[in-house]
Design an enzyme around this catalytic site. Structure first.
Site, PDB file in Angstrom:
ATOM      1  N   LYS A   1       0.837  -1.208   0.000  1.00  0.00           N
ATOM      2  CA  LYS A   1       0.000   0.000   0.000  1.00  0.00           C
ATOM      3  C   LYS A   1       0.869   1.255   0.000  1.00  0.00           C
ATOM      4  CE  LYS A   1      -3.573   2.458   2.596  1.00  0.00           C
ATOM      5  NZ  LYS A   1      -4.623   2.382   3.639  1.00  0.00           N
ATOM      6  N   HIS A  36      -8.950 -31.893 -31.354  1.00  0.00           N
ATOM      7  CA  HIS A  36      -9.832 -30.740 -31.146  1.00  0.00           C
ATOM      8  C   HIS A  36     -10.844 -31.018 -30.037  1.00  0.00           C
ATOM      9  CE1 HIS A  36      -7.854 -29.160 -34.594  1.00  0.00           C
ATOM     10  NE2 HIS A  36      -8.507 -29.882 -35.493  1.00  0.00           N
TER      11      HIS A  36
END
Length: 353
Positions: free
Chosen positions: A142, A279
């Site tokens: 922070k 696939h």
């Protein structure tokens, strides 16, 4: 006071679980005349390496208690991390309470994820939940305008170079490191929450998140215009993210997707089994008494679509199966293991993963 682009580092707090590379990094700090604060095993390691270290308990005037559960949760630590150097009230409070600024925080967390991969013992996992570490990382992150925060040993070299070359870190680097720390604490808490919810019978909790650590950058995603990376999260288990690639080109997004599907499919069987995926669809799946016969039957299901497919097996790859699989063009082969003879056969197909 205007925030300086480059902040010198005069005092550092080092408290880590994973001590990889720490001594070398600490020596760089000492060479730059940085005062080092530390705790527990980290302090012992640094002292044993000949470095001068101040115990956090000496700074706070309060000993580590409760088996180390409480050691850094103190105003002299979090005040040193959170105080804005450009706010008069903050500077006055620091002077009144003898709080010294901390310019560099180096913390990595108790290895909760590693513990979770090895056990589901509730008490053991509870004790592997870090409290002080995330609190310090968040405080320092922070306040990154005024200090540098590190949660990953991979960044030691970057910060050491900045100190050696420029005398400190610039704002862009501090912001980058702070963002990484927020991501780390978020993933850490997410891993804990993901473990606790099912243990409390909350299969569908009111809030959820997904932890993950990037293990591979991909050239592109499902389509060439998309960016992609592979992340590993949750409990360790056999699969693509834990696999060792022993040869072939880098895996693509679609390779990974299909390989994972193929591996998940064969893992449902006890007999020697082979699945061929193209696939995301099975071209053929077969079980047999030996692996090369399972390959023969799986291929027979759709030999045309199997061309350029993904092959997964639930038994170690042997030479007979390797010879059979290598007879057609295949993108990926994934198995629990492979014999040396089988690996030799596969080396004749250098693009095969």
């Amino acid at each position: 006071m205007k925030v300086k682009a480059t902040i010198p580092i005069r005092r550092a707090l080092l408290s880590v679980s994973d001590k990889t590379g720490l001594v070398e990094f600490a020596k760089t700090l000492v060479a730059a005349k940085v005062e080092i604060l530390s705790t527990g095993g980290t302090a012992r390691l640094l002292r044993d390496s000949g470095l001068d270290v101040t115990d956090v308990a000496d700074l706070t005037g309060f000993p580590e208690i409760m088996g180390g559960r409480v050691k850094t949760l103190h105003p002299k630590i979090h005040g040193g991390l959170l105080a804005r150097r450009d706010v008069d009230d903050h500077r006055i409070a620091m002077a009144q309470h003898e709080i010294h600024p901390i310019d560099l925080l180096v913390v990595n967390l108790y290895p909760f994820e590693d513990a979770f991969s090895q056990t589901n013992d509730y008490d053991v996992l509870i004790e592997n939940i870090d409290i002080g570490g995330p609190a310090m990382l968040r405080s320092a992150s922070k306040n990154h305008d005024f200090l540098t925060v590190l949660c990953d040993s991979a960044d030691y070299g970057t910060v050491a170079n900045a100190i050696t070359t420029n005398g400190g870190t610039d704002l862009a680097l501090r912001r980058q490191l702070a963002a990484k720390c927020f991501a780390r604490t978020a993933a850490y808490d997410s891993a804990i929450a993901s473990w606790m919810a099912p243990n409390l019978g909350q299969d569908l909790p009111s809030m959820t998140s997904s932890p993950g650590r990037k293990i591979l950058d991909l050239r592109y995603g499902e389509n060439p215009h998309q960016k992609a990376a592979l992340y590993k999260g949750g409990k360790n288990r056999p699969g693509v993210t834990s696999a060792l690639q022993i040869q072939g080109k880098p895996l693509s997004y679609n390779n990974i997707n299909d390989t994972d599907a193929a591996f998940e499919l064969v893992s449902e069987f006890d007999q020697p089994t082979i699945a061929i995926i193209k696939h995301a669809n099975p071209c053929g799946v077969a079980s047999a008494d030996v692996l090369h016969r399972a390959w023969r039957d799986a291929l027979a299901a759709d030999p045309v679509s199997a061309f350029g497919g993904i092959v997964a097996m639930n038994q170690p790859l042997d030479i007979e199966t390797a010879n059979a699989v290598s007879s057609i063009y295949t993108e990926v082969v994934i198995a629990p293991d492979a014999s040396d003879d089988a690996k030799t056969v596969m080396k004749a197909k250098p693009n095969l993963r």
